[in-house]
Design a protein around this motif. Structure first.
Motif, PDB file in Angstrom:
ATOM      1  N   SER A   1       0.811  14.520  -7.858  1.00  0.00           N
ATOM      2  CA  SER A   1       0.495  13.136  -7.493  1.00  0.00           C
ATOM      3  C   SER A   1      -0.571  13.062  -6.414  1.00  0.00           C
ATOM      4  CB  SER A   1       1.757  12.417  -7.003  1.00  0.00           C
ATOM      5  OG  SER A   1       2.175  12.933  -5.753  1.00  0.00           O
ATOM      6  N   LEU A   2      -0.916  14.198  -5.802  1.00  0.00           N
ATOM      7  CA  LEU A   2      -1.822  14.171  -4.655  1.00  0.00           C
ATOM      8  C   LEU A   2      -3.202  13.638  -5.011  1.00  0.00           C
ATOM      9  CD1 LEU A   2      -0.903  17.485  -2.791  1.00  0.00           C
ATOM     10  CD2 LEU A   2       0.015  15.181  -2.490  1.00  0.00           C
ATOM     11  N   LYS A   3      -3.663  13.915  -6.219  1.00  0.00           N
ATOM     12  CA  LYS A   3      -4.951  13.386  -6.640  1.00  0.00           C
ATOM     13  C   LYS A   3      -4.945  11.865  -6.612  1.00  0.00           C
ATOM     14  CE  LYS A   3      -8.247  13.313 -10.482  1.00  0.00           C
ATOM     15  NZ  LYS A   3      -8.590  13.857 -11.824  1.00  0.00           N
ATOM     16  N   MET A   4      -3.850  11.272  -7.089  1.00  0.00           N
ATOM     17  CA  MET A   4      -3.760   9.820  -7.136  1.00  0.00           C
ATOM     18  C   MET A   4      -3.706   9.228  -5.722  1.00  0.00           C
ATOM     19  SD  MET A   4      -4.065   9.571 -10.230  1.00  0.00           S
ATOM     20  CE  MET A   4      -3.892  10.644 -11.654  1.00  0.00           C
ATOM     21  N   PHE A   5      -2.974   9.880  -4.813  1.00  0.00           N
ATOM     22  CA  PHE A   5      -2.937   9.417  -3.430  1.00  0.00           C
ATOM     23  C   PHE A   5      -4.310   9.556  -2.767  1.00  0.00           C
ATOM     24  CE2 PHE A   5       1.728   9.863  -3.712  1.00  0.00           C
ATOM     25  CZ  PHE A   5       2.118   8.700  -3.058  1.00  0.00           C
ATOM     26  N   ALA A   6      -5.030  10.632  -3.095  1.00  0.00           N
ATOM     27  CA  ALA A   6      -6.367  10.846  -2.532  1.00  0.00           C
ATOM     28  C   ALA A   6      -7.329   9.763  -2.978  1.00  0.00           C
ATOM     29  CB  ALA A   6      -6.890  12.220  -2.941  1.00  0.00           C
ATOM     30  N   LEU A   7      -7.230   9.376  -4.243  1.00  0.00           N
ATOM     31  CA  LEU A   7      -8.106   8.328  -4.768  1.00  0.00           C
ATOM     32  C   LEU A   7      -7.696   6.946  -4.277  1.00  0.00           C
ATOM     33  CD1 LEU A   7      -8.441   9.644  -8.442  1.00  0.00           C
ATOM     34  CD2 LEU A   7     -10.184   9.729  -6.637  1.00  0.00           C
ATOM     35  N   ASP A   8      -6.401   6.736  -4.119  1.00  0.00           N
ATOM     36  CA  ASP A   8      -5.878   5.439  -3.684  1.00  0.00           C
ATOM     37  C   ASP A   8      -6.240   5.128  -2.222  1.00  0.00           C
ATOM     38  OD1 ASP A   8      -3.678   3.230  -4.402  1.00  0.00           O
ATOM     39  OD2 ASP A   8      -3.322   3.915  -2.346  1.00  0.00           O
TER      40      ASP A   8
END
Length: 453
Positions: free
Chosen positions: A104-111
């Motif tokens: 999920s870290l990619k999504m948090f990074a983009l968010d």
């Protein structure tokens, strides 16, 4: 509360523009959770801490990787969590129990609305079991047990003390004898205790070794439990045998790791995976042999010849037999295991000082032996570990015969100084070695050259 070097790293990470989610690797009980929790409570309006061991119900949250859905699901389980955009740290602890959360870290990074830190034990081993680890969308940090500098700070020593040490080292001038005596005594404490925060804190509060010693024994068993729980794709019995054999390996004259000591007919190919697992889990350190002393050292590496040490001397203490413990603690004899304890602490110090690749050399006829070799400034630096005073025959031979070496370093209890091309440094000052070599290499060479005219 023990001050740690990771404290300043975490502040710098938060200050970075568009900082990425952070994964903190490290062995069990080195203080990861405490440091992150303290940082989150100080630096953020809201800290959302989820421990996947004590709260396994949160594992189901990551069946989706949409940030809004994750936040909503976390809130369903615990409505008391506050998610304040740009003011919240989400802390996923014991991530090895739910490595899918790292996807999920990619999504948090983009968010970009929430900062995320993941932490756990033996992460390097479990990465192979994750479908994605958000490559390019995370930052990593390897945390280690307290180094000696951190131990001194925890013992109450401040800037004046450290400045006096650094000033003397950088000028290659002897330390004040009173300072050296205090430094050596604290270093002997540190060798016996190791760098696990709970053990250090207990000793500093009680002033005796009985409770720390029991905590060390507990740690030894905890690591065995980790092996039983987290070893995948390997024979767990082989990992256990390798782990338990380390003191026996260090008791030999040359400390070379011998697979034959594990079981009859044991070979490199069948047991090396166990070595790699223990290394990735942060339990052991490995020094590889080189066939010749020439750059780059990694090209001279002999894969089948290496030495294994504990990543923390506190764990070494946990393996001592009663008579060995008495010899060390009561008789103050640190030359047990044929110098293996001193080698262990030096390699540990070098590792904590972030020397990435550390080797050793032993000639085929065994007439020359160099305890450790490092590379810096495109040069090779041989390091000799002296458990007792004596001549540095091997070190002298190597320095005089090798054009890729400007000088050598002898580590001992003795004061700072240099003679010919050998610099003597107390063990207790090893934590400054990397900074010393990085900043002063040119001046060192000049002083050595003047000394040899």
């Amino acid at each position: 509360m023990l001050g740690r070097k990771i404290d300043s790293f975490l502040k710098a990470w938060k200050a970075e523009k568009d900082h990425l989610p952070l994964i903190i690797y490290g062995a069990r009980q080195i203080g990861k959770t405490t440091s992150i929790r303290l940082f989150g409570s100080r630096e953020y309006e809201s800290l959302v801490e989820i421990n996947f061991i004590s709260n396994p119900e949160f594992k189901k949250v990551f069946e989706t990787f949409d940030v809004n859905a994750i936040i909503q699901r976390i809130s369903f389980i615990n409505p008391n969590f506050r998610f304040i955009p740009h003011k919240t740290l989400i802390f996923f602890d014991e991530i090895q129990e739910n490595m899918e959360a790292t996807t999920s870290l990619k999504m948090f990074a983009l968010d970009k609305r929430y900062d995320v830190i993941c932490s756990g034990s033996a992460l390097g081993v479990n990465n192979n079991h994750v479908s994605s680890v958000s490559v390019g969308f995370k930052k990593e940090y390897i945390m280690k047990p307290l180094d000696f500098e951190e131990y001194l700070m925890a013992s109450g020593y401040g800037a004046e003390f450290f400045n006096a040490i650094k000033s003397a080292l950088f000028r290659l001038s002897p330390l004040d004898p009173v300072l050296l005596d205090a430094l050596n005594k604290k270093y002997e404490e540190y060798i016996v205790l190791g760098g696990m925060p709970k053990i250090v804190d207990t000793f500093l509060k009680t002033g005796n070794y009985s409770q720390p010693y029991q905590l060390q024994k507990d740690l030894r068993r905890d690591y065995l439990d980790d092996i039983k729980q987290y070893v995948f794709g390997l024979d767990k019995a082989k990992v256990e045998k390798t782990y338990e054999s380390i003191p026996l390996q260090l008791a030999k004259d040359n400390h070379k790791f011998m697979f034959a000591k594990l079981s009859h007919g044991a070979r490199f190919t069948s047991f090396y995976g166990a070595i790699e697992w223990l290394k990735d889990a942060g339990i052991i350190l490995v020094a590889n042999n080189v066939k010749s002393i020439s750059r780059p050292l990694k090209l001279q590496m002999n894969d089948n010849n290496f030495r294994v040490y504990f990543a923390d001397t506190g764990l070494f203490m946990a393996f001592l037999e009663k008579n060995e413990e008495t010899q060390l603690r009561v008789n103050n004899d640190f030359n047990i295991y044929k110098g293996g304890l001193y080698e262990n602490i030096v390699l540990e110090d070098l590792n904590k000082a972030n020397f990435e690749n550390i080797y050793f050399y032993r000639s085929e006829d065994s007439t020359i032996e160099i305890d450790f070799l490092i590379e810096t400034n495109n040069r090779i630096i041989p390091i000799e570990v002296k458990a007792k005073n004596g001549r540095s025959i091997s070190l002298n031979k190597v320095i005089e015969s090798n054009e890729e070496i400007d000088f050598g370093i002898k580590l001992s209890k003795q004061n700072i100084g240099f003679e010919n091309k050998i610099i003597t440094i107390p063990y207790a000052v090893t934590f400054l070695l990397k900074e010393f070599l990085y900043k002063e290499y040119g001046n060192i060479c000049k002083m050595v050259a003047l000394n040899n005219k």
